[in-house]
Design a protein around this motif. Structure first.
Motif, PDB file in Angstrom:
ATOM      1  N   THR A 128       0.841  -1.190   0.000  1.00 21.82           N
ATOM      2  CA  THR A 128       0.000   0.000   0.000  1.00 21.82           C
ATOM      3  C   THR A 128       0.880   1.246   0.000  1.00 21.82           C
ATOM      4  N   ALA A 149      -6.318   8.577  -5.950  1.00 20.18           N
ATOM      5  CA  ALA A 149      -5.988   7.293  -5.336  1.00 20.18           C
ATOM      6  C   ALA A 149      -7.025   6.256  -5.734  1.00 20.18           C
ATOM      7  N   HIS A 151      -9.124   3.018  -4.614  1.00 17.88           N
ATOM      8  CA  HIS A 151      -9.572   2.388  -3.364  1.00 17.88           C
ATOM      9  C   HIS A 151      -9.190   0.905  -3.338  1.00 17.88           C
ATOM     10  N   ASN A 160      -6.465  -0.355  -0.579  1.00 21.92           N
ATOM     11  CA  ASN A 160      -5.632   0.764  -0.148  1.00 21.92           C
ATOM     12  C   ASN A 160      -6.279   1.516   1.017  1.00 21.92           C
ATOM     13  N   ILE A 162      -7.777   4.139   2.185  1.00 18.80           N
ATOM     14  CA  ILE A 162      -8.335   5.368   1.627  1.00 18.80           C
ATOM     15  C   ILE A 162      -8.699   6.372   2.716  1.00 18.80           C
ATOM     16  N   ARG A 163      -9.130   5.907   3.880  1.00 14.24           N
ATOM     17  CA  ARG A 163      -9.476   6.836   4.958  1.00 14.24           C
ATOM     18  C   ARG A 163      -8.239   7.601   5.420  1.00 14.24           C
ATOM     19  N   ILE A 178     -11.134   9.881  -5.790  1.00 14.82           N
ATOM     20  CA  ILE A 178     -11.037   8.450  -5.485  1.00 14.82           C
ATOM     21  C   ILE A 178     -11.560   7.633  -6.661  1.00 14.82           C
ATOM     22  N   ALA A 180     -12.992   4.540  -7.199  1.00 19.62           N
ATOM     23  CA  ALA A 180     -13.624   3.487  -6.392  1.00 19.62           C
ATOM     24  C   ALA A 180     -14.267   2.430  -7.286  1.00 19.62           C
ATOM     25  N   LEU A 189     -17.672   3.271   2.051  1.00 20.50           N
ATOM     26  CA  LEU A 189     -17.054   4.553   1.717  1.00 20.50           C
ATOM     27  C   LEU A 189     -18.122   5.624   1.893  1.00 20.50           C
ATOM     28  N   CYS A 196     -13.363  13.976   0.374  1.00 21.81           N
ATOM     29  CA  CYS A 196     -12.940  13.891  -1.023  1.00 21.81           C
ATOM     30  C   CYS A 196     -13.822  14.814  -1.849  1.00 21.81           C
TER      31      CYS A 196
END
Length: 384
Positions: A128, A149, A151, A160, A162-163, A178, A180, A189, A196
């Motif tokens: 990651t 990024a 997810h 990954n 993400i938070r 993101i 996703a 999410l 985001c």
């Protein structure tokens, strides 16, 4: 369950002769397929209402009611990623992409095509992103305006953080986009908790629709500032949004049958119990698959702590009798379509856990895999 009986059960549920053990397109329900049997006028009131319903539901799934809007786009998920990057990123902006697989690399390629300034923070496909490096880079490079990024990176199946990524991006006052694509609808999410400006996904992933439409769930205030950013008429999210808000219609011919199927798919998603229920079913599929493959001697690329319940990457066996092409063809002939690997770190193949699959389907697939290996004379499934 015999092949014949399982095929009959499968056909009744999905209308298919085979299962797609892939990350999308995936196996859809028979009722989702049947929703495409009607033709729709793109300017009919019923179709306009269907579009509005889909957009509202997607914002609700993301937890963005009141602050976010959903903008759909014709095409695959990559179309919606390019539309989002091209619309939200100003011509003089700078994009930082977190790369640990093909889909992060694809966002870098998109930025290059767009002529936007971009740099990558890269790590291995089975790792990651390094959060300390992200923190330092955002502190050092004030020109970075946006961070992108993934997810769940389906190159490996890795989840990954993400938070944590969102927390750092927010701390430095930058905008987060993101991807996703392979997570939305199955991995929690909530944009109220994960700061985001956009979440991007498509119709043919965890919400179990058919291919042909992507969408971005975008913070309204961010989108309002994007007029004139886009590099493309057809991929201008701002213009698409203004059109939908104005008369409820797509600017150009929409994928009507895809949208009808997606409306049905989202209804089925809600009836199943939303994200918690879909996550639970996919997680059980993943557990059964991983346990069964490990019992056969296969090794997963990822440790369990990094594995998303979407698609699992397995190392190729070192056994001289194993030939992936033959393995793939034999499984497909028995009704199970898997995926080749997409890694540079090791020779691998992938098996998906998503779509209209339940535990019994994975157990049946494992039985066919076991028989196929026996027929091929493969006795050692561990990698070299």
């Amino acid at each position: 369950m015999s092949d014949t009986l399982h095929a009959a059960v499968r056909a009744a549920r999905t209308g298919n002769d085979e299962f797609l053990l892939t990350p999308g397109p995936l196996t859809t329900s028979l009722t989702v397929k049947q929703a495409m049997l009607r033709d729709w006028g793109s300017r009919d009131k019923q179709f306009i209402a269907l579009n509005a319903r889909i957009r509202e539901r997607l914002v609700e799934i993301a937890g963005g009611e009141g602050e976010y809007v959903c903008v759909p786009v014709q095409g695959s998920g990559t179309f919606s990623v390019e539309a989002t990057l091209g619309t939200l990123l100003p011509r003089d902006g700078r994009l930082l992409v977190l790369v640990n697989g093909a889909y992060g690399e694809r966002m870098m390629k998109i930025a290059k095509y767009l002529g936007r300034s971009a740099l990558a923070l890269t790590c291995a496909e089975d790792r990651t992103p390094d959060l300390a490096s992200l923190d330092a880079l955002l502190a050092e490079d004030s020109a970075i305006t946006h961070v992108a990024a993934v997810h769940c990176e389906t190159t490996s199946g890795i989840l990954n953080p993400i938070r944590e990524i969102a927390g750092l991006v927010s701390k430095h006052g930058r905008s987060l986009i993101i991807d996703a694509m392979s997570a939305f609808g199955a991995i929690p999410l909530d944009v109220r908790e994960v700061a985001c400006d956009a979440v991007v996904a498509s119709s043919n992933k965890c919400l179990e629709g058919v291919p042909g439409m992507g969408y971005a769930i975008v913070r309204r205030s961010a989108l309002e500032a994007c007029e004139g950013n886009a590099h493309s008429l057809s991929l201008d999210l701002y213009d698409q949004w203004r059109g939908l808000e104005g008369n409820g219609q797509w600017r150009f011919t929409p994928p009507t049958h895809v949208l009808a199927a997606f409306d049905q798919a989202v209804s089925e998603f809600e009836a199943e119990g939303g994200v918690p229920a879909r996550n639970a079913r996919y997680s059980e599929n993943c557990r059964v698959l991983v346990d069964g493959m490990r019992a056969l001697g296969f090794e997963t690329l990822l440790p369990d702590a990094l594995q998303a319940p979407i698609i699992v990457t397995f190392h190729m066996p070192a056994d001289a009798n194993f030939d992936f092409g033959a393995f793939y063809d034999r499984l497909a002939a028995r009704g199970y379509v898997i995926y080749p690997g997409k890694l540079t770190v090791a020779p691998t193949f992938r098996i998906g856990c998503i779509g209209q699959l339940v535990r019994e389907d994975l157990e049946a697939a494992l039985a066919v895999i076991r028989e196929t290996l026996n027929d091929m004379g493969v006795t050692q499934c561990a990698p070299a």
